[in-house]
Design a protein around this motif. Sequence first.
Motif, short mmCIF file in Angstrom:
data_model
loop_
_atom_site.label_atom_id
_atom_site.label_comp_id
_atom_site.label_asym_id
_atom_site.label_seq_id
_atom_site.Cartn_x
_atom_site.Cartn_y
_atom_site.Cartn_z
N SER A 40 -39.29 -55.08 -83.08
CA SER A 40 -38.08 -55.91 -82.97
C SER A 40 -37.21 -55.70 -84.19
N PHE A 41 -35.94 -55.97 -84.02
CA PHE A 41 -35.03 -56.06 -85.16
C PHE A 41 -33.87 -56.97 -84.77
N ASN A 42 -33.27 -57.58 -85.76
CA ASN A 42 -32.21 -58.57 -85.50
C ASN A 42 -31.23 -58.56 -86.67
N VAL A 43 -29.93 -58.68 -86.33
CA VAL A 43 -28.87 -58.72 -87.33
C VAL A 43 -28.07 -59.99 -87.11
N GLN A 44 -27.90 -60.73 -88.18
CA GLN A 44 -27.14 -61.97 -88.09
C GLN A 44 -26.43 -62.23 -89.42
N SER A 62 -27.46 -65.48 -104.13
CA SER A 62 -26.32 -65.84 -105.00
C SER A 62 -25.17 -66.48 -104.24
N GLY A 63 -25.27 -66.54 -102.87
CA GLY A 63 -24.24 -67.18 -102.07
C GLY A 63 -23.22 -66.24 -101.48
N VAL A 64 -23.40 -64.94 -101.64
CA VAL A 64 -22.47 -63.96 -101.09
C VAL A 64 -22.74 -63.81 -99.60
N THR A 65 -21.68 -63.89 -98.80
CA THR A 65 -21.84 -63.78 -97.35
C THR A 65 -21.98 -62.31 -96.96
N THR A 66 -22.94 -62.02 -96.09
CA THR A 66 -23.20 -60.66 -95.64
C THR A 66 -24.05 -60.71 -94.39
N ASP A 67 -24.26 -59.52 -93.81
CA ASP A 67 -25.17 -59.42 -92.66
C ASP A 67 -26.61 -59.39 -93.15
N MET A 68 -27.49 -60.06 -92.41
CA MET A 68 -28.91 -60.13 -92.76
C MET A 68 -29.72 -59.45 -91.67
N LEU A 78 -45.94 -49.35 -98.12
CA LEU A 78 -45.20 -48.50 -97.19
C LEU A 78 -43.78 -49.05 -97.09
N ASP A 79 -42.82 -48.26 -97.52
CA ASP A 79 -41.43 -48.72 -97.61
C ASP A 79 -40.55 -47.98 -96.61
N LEU A 80 -39.64 -48.74 -96.02
CA LEU A 80 -38.58 -48.19 -95.17
C LEU A 80 -37.25 -48.33 -95.89
N HIS A 81 -36.56 -47.22 -96.02
CA HIS A 81 -35.28 -47.20 -96.72
C HIS A 81 -34.19 -46.62 -95.81
N TYR A 82 -33.01 -47.22 -95.96
CA TYR A 82 -31.81 -46.60 -95.39
C TYR A 82 -31.05 -46.03 -96.58
N PHE A 83 -31.24 -44.75 -96.81
CA PHE A 83 -30.79 -44.10 -98.03
C PHE A 83 -31.38 -44.86 -99.23
N GLN A 84 -30.55 -45.55 -100.01
CA GLN A 84 -31.07 -46.28 -101.17
C GLN A 84 -31.35 -47.75 -100.88
N LEU A 85 -31.04 -48.17 -99.68
CA LEU A 85 -31.20 -49.58 -99.35
C LEU A 85 -32.59 -49.83 -98.78
N HIS A 86 -33.35 -50.71 -99.45
CA HIS A 86 -34.71 -51.05 -99.01
C HIS A 86 -34.62 -52.12 -97.92
N VAL A 87 -35.17 -51.79 -96.72
CA VAL A 87 -35.04 -52.71 -95.58
C VAL A 87 -36.37 -53.31 -95.12
N VAL A 100 -32.97 -59.43 -94.83
CA VAL A 100 -32.61 -58.49 -95.90
C VAL A 100 -31.10 -58.33 -95.90
N PRO A 101 -30.41 -58.65 -97.00
CA PRO A 101 -28.94 -58.48 -97.03
C PRO A 101 -28.59 -57.00 -97.08
N VAL A 102 -27.64 -56.61 -96.22
CA VAL A 102 -27.25 -55.19 -96.14
C VAL A 102 -25.89 -54.93 -96.77
N TYR A 103 -25.09 -55.96 -97.00
CA TYR A 103 -23.80 -55.86 -97.69
C TYR A 103 -22.88 -54.80 -97.04
N GLY A 104 -22.99 -54.65 -95.76
CA GLY A 104 -22.13 -53.69 -95.07
C GLY A 104 -22.55 -52.27 -95.28
N GLY A 105 -23.74 -52.07 -95.85
CA GLY A 105 -24.20 -50.71 -96.12
C GLY A 105 -24.60 -49.97 -94.86
N ILE A 106 -24.96 -50.68 -93.82
CA ILE A 106 -25.35 -50.04 -92.57
C ILE A 106 -24.24 -50.36 -91.56
#
Length: 320
Positions: free
Chosen positions: A169-173, A179-185, A212-221, A248-254
């Motif tokens: 499963s995966f989910n984006v919301q 720190s209170g910065v709004t982003t996709d999780m 065991l780590d999953l990364h999207y380029f430099q972003l650890h997911v 996991v905050p993605v900050y628009g990276g994906i």
Amino acid sequence: MPLAIHAKSDSEVTSIDAASSPPRSPRRPLYYVQSPSNHDAEKMSYGSSPAGSPSHPYYHCSPIHHSRESSTSRFSASLKSANPRHLYGGAWRKLHRGQGTDDDDDGDADEEDQEGGRGSSSPAWRGARLYACFVLLFFLLFTAFSLVLWGASKSYRPEIVVKNVVFESFNVQAGSDPSGVTTDMLTLNSTVRIVYRNPATFFGVHVTSSPLDLHYFQLHVASGQMKKFYQSRKSQRPVVTVVTGYQVPVYGGISVLSMAREHREKVAVPLNLTFVMRSRAYILGKLVKSTFYRRIRCSVTLRGNQLGKRQKLTDLCTYH
């Protein structure tokens, strides 16, 4: 009158002793040679030569003095023959033995004492040397044997194969970071299946792994921890590890996740799975051990239309 009788009796006794005893002249040269001092030599020569004593006629004609001199020479000869040291006493020792002889005797005595001391301590010294040689030989043999085992263990490198991964499963919301910065999780749940095999014939291994780590380029997911285990010789097992990421905050990276809310089945996110496995073998306890490291990197793709399905990774992983 009594003096005359006494003189007569002495002369008679002396005459009888002189008549009964053989002449002592053959013993005089022996006494002369064995004389320890010049004074005795002059005395003997004076008594043995008639021409050397003209002023003392009584000394040569008196049988009593001759008898006393003979008895004295016999007593002196018997004493000197009983003690051989008197043959070389006085001036004779000074002439023939010299000043260095006593030093040589002292040196010989010291050498004998030293040899005696070494002889008395030689068994203990020999035992200590044998013990030291035995310890050194045992250490060398044990070292050689350990090196042989260690070198032989290197040829039994563990075999690791990443079989597949399942994205369940995966989910984006929308959300905000600490720190209170709004982003996709992003929330992600997956399972990785690995086959581990130990080909060694004479040792087992203790296996641990980094996360065991999953990364999207430099972003650890996502991340997951493998449980450590022990693998016996000539055996294998499957290893299943859960890899998850929660909020996991993605900050628009994906950027592709922007459509995940409405068109999840069209989402395809490339990810990298990385981890390091360590296998340690205790061949002779902790004295001889061998360690193997395998760095694994797999390229996987999160597809929205393949959730819950296995994705084969056999040909998509590199091992170092």
